[in-house]
Design an enzyme around this catalytic site. Structure first.
Site, PDB file in Angstrom:
ATOM      1  N   PHE A  72       2.669   2.858  -4.430  1.00 28.24           N
ATOM      2  CA  PHE A  72       2.483   3.024  -2.808  1.00 28.24           C
ATOM      3  C   PHE A  72       1.886   1.622  -2.746  1.00 28.24           C
ATOM      4  O   PHE A  72       1.606   0.882  -3.478  1.00 28.24           O
ATOM      5  CB  PHE A  72       1.598   3.812  -2.367  1.00 28.24           C
ATOM      6  N   ARG A 103      -5.635   4.904  -0.763  1.00 34.61           N
ATOM      7  CA  ARG A 103      -4.557   4.284  -0.888  1.00 34.61           C
ATOM      8  C   ARG A 103      -4.552   2.975  -0.132  1.00 34.61           C
ATOM      9  O   ARG A 103      -5.552   2.608   0.739  1.00 34.61           O
ATOM     10  CB  ARG A 103      -3.151   5.128  -0.490  1.00 34.61           C
ATOM     11  N   ASP A 104      -3.573   2.133  -0.370  1.00 31.96           N
ATOM     12  CA  ASP A 104      -3.170   0.970   0.229  1.00 31.96           C
ATOM     13  C   ASP A 104      -4.192  -0.226   0.161  1.00 31.96           C
ATOM     14  O   ASP A 104      -4.926  -0.666   0.926  1.00 31.96           O
ATOM     15  CB  ASP A 104      -3.031   1.095   1.583  1.00 31.96           C
ATOM     16  N   ASP A 134       6.456  -0.398   4.528  1.00 25.78           N
ATOM     17  CA  ASP A 134       5.389  -1.197   4.547  1.00 25.78           C
ATOM     18  C   ASP A 134       5.641  -2.513   3.927  1.00 25.78           C
ATOM     19  O   ASP A 134       5.942  -2.721   2.667  1.00 25.78           O
ATOM     20  CB  ASP A 134       4.008  -0.678   4.089  1.00 25.78           C
TER      21      ASP A 134
END
Length: 486
Positions: free
Chosen positions: A97, A165-166, A38
């Site tokens: 992450f 997440r993210d 990503d």
């Protein structure tokens, strides 16, 4: 293994001479060595575009995630910087992450997900929280002593206690907000919204959007931004079922046009559309630059397909060309950036060609830009043959009766095969294509960015021919081709 940024940088320096060049791209960003997925932390900061990325520097396979880092002045030519983050703390020991970047008081701040494995099954036993890292110079980052800044205890009822997440951070009305991807524990994706005054203390606002069975089991990499008089929410749903010609990759990417109410914490939208209709596009991230353009870049791979360079090339993964996002009525269009034109060389052009059958052009290459306009006339199908030699070819074709574009890589080389399709109407009987080929990638922009189809291909080095074809009579109004050299 004890991971540090310094160990990663040293390993890359000592091993990057091992890279095989066969399928390395010339005008796309890849990892300097090892694995890439990503895009992260995409931002315009102090005169440069910064793009971070999920990175395992030691092997061309996914591993404990680091953040690679590159900068560019024009989003075409990139310079690698030191690894920005390594999984070296208790709260991120199994991976730094995905996340995002924002400028605050001249400093560059990264908000990312700390991932830790909590049991013997690392695919199911894990916990995630949101963490902060800061830099005075945009190169060297220190993790905040108070991490995690959004701990597991701030996950609301009705959201997964694992998939959290993210974070994508943005400013609005004097506050910082972040959207975070998750699910409701019942195979439906959700997006969470948090608010902060200082990036260090965060409060939960609401679940701003929730999907159904059509929109996948978990939402990753949300991105929310204003564009003209609306807001755009982009998501990467996992395990999304196919719908007609769309969403055949298992994990897909969609956008929604709507409005975010930050007080109530709701994003209201009417429909969703694919961001890319090809094989290899996932987890995109956007930024706004100094000219006000909204630019998007995605990971040019897919979790479900083979990557041939993992075998003995010592690298895997690449980013798409950055694309400008523009509003066209109630849809978004995605356009190549003007900057790429500065790298055009060796122009070739043909015009007004009646076509019925196959014709090879007097040009070739493996790194080029191509613009073609076809007039359909009576043809059943017409299109382009790319990276062609003998039986090898990549096909981009159009069927007027079905208003259907086909991107076929069944004979594209050693990599994954298959076909992706999307529906696009002719405009005044014509189809306009703008295509970028970069050794092992093809990006097809259709009708001025109304649709885009992206795919990785792995043909032989001799497969450099370019052809046009038609079944029935059509007219090639014009075709222009330039080599791209960076």
């Amino acid at each position: 293994m004890n991971y540090t940024k310094e160990k990663a940088d040293l390993f890359i320096r000592q091993n990057k001479a091992l890279l095989r060049d066969d399928y390395r791209l010339r005008f796309h960003l890849m990892s300097e060595y090892g694995w890439m997925n990503d895009p992260n932390g995409f931002i315009y900061y102090k005169g440069n575009y910064h793009l971070f990325y999920q990175h395992y520097p030691y092997r061309p396979y996914w591993g404990p995630m680091h953040w690679g880092h590159a900068v560019s002045r024009d989003l075409v030519a990139w310079e690698y910087l030191p690894v920005a983050l390594a999984p070296d703390r208790d709260y991120d020991r199994d991976g730094c992450f995905s996340g995002s970047a924002v400028e605050r008081d001249g400093k560059l701040a990264l908000l990312y997900t700390g991932h830790i494995v909590t049991g013997p099954d690392n695919k199911n036993d894990y916990m995630q929280s949101q963490c902060l890292a800061l830099s005075d110079d945009g190169v060297h980052f220190e993790k905040f002593a108070g991490n995690p800044v959004i701990p597991v205890s701030q996950i609301p009822e009705g959201a997964s206690l694992k998939d959290f997440r993210d974070p994508k951070v943005f400013e609005r009305n004097g506050c910082y907000y972040t959207v975070i991807g998750s699910n409701d524990g019942k195979e439906r994706g959700i997006v969470l919204l948090y608010r902060s005054a200082d990036l260090q203390q965060w409060d939960f606002v609401n679940i701003i959007a929730q999907g159904d069975s059509r929109l996948g089991a978990n939402w990753e990499c949300p991105d929310l931004f204003p564009l003209e008089d609306r807001d755009v929410l982009i998501l990467s749903p996992e395990r999304m079922p196919a719908q007609g010609n769309d969403y055949h990759n298992g994990n897909s990417t969609v956008y929604m046009l709507g409005r975010l109410d930050t007080e109530e914490g709701k994003f209201r939208y009417d429909s969703y559309e694919p961001v890319d209709c090809g094989f290899d596009f996932y987890a995109p991230q956007t930024c706004e630059d100094s000219t006000g353009r909204r630019i998007i870049v995605g990971w040019m791979e897919n979790w479900t397909t083979e990557i041939p360079t993992q075998q003995d090339h010592h690298w895997a993964g690449a980013m798409t060309l950055p694309r400008e996002v523009v509003v066209a009525g109630d849809k978004l269009h995605f356009l190549p950036l003007e900057e790429i034109k500065r790298y055009r060389l060796s122009p070739y052009e043909v015009t007004d060609v009646e076509l019925d059958g196959e014709r090879m052009l007097e040009c070739s290459g493996d790194c080029y830009e191509l613009e073609a306009v076809f007039e359909a006339l009576d043809a059943e199908e017409f299109g382009l043959l790319l990276r062609k030699q003998g039986q090898e070819e990549t096909v981009v074709a159009y069927r007027p009766s079905e208003q259907l574009v086909r991107f076929n890589r069944d004979r594209s080389g050693i990599g994954p095969q298959g076909e992706r399709r999307t529906n696009v109407a002719l405009q005044n009987g014509r189809l306009a294509l703008r295509i970028f080929v970069d050794r092992s990638s093809v990006e097809v922009f259709i009708q001025e960015g109304e649709k885009v189809m992206t795919g990785r291909i792995y043909p032989g080095a001799q497969s450099v021919g370019i052809g046009v074809f038609a079944r029935g009579m059509c007219r090639l109004v014009s075709l222009r081709k330039w080599d791209i050299r960076v």
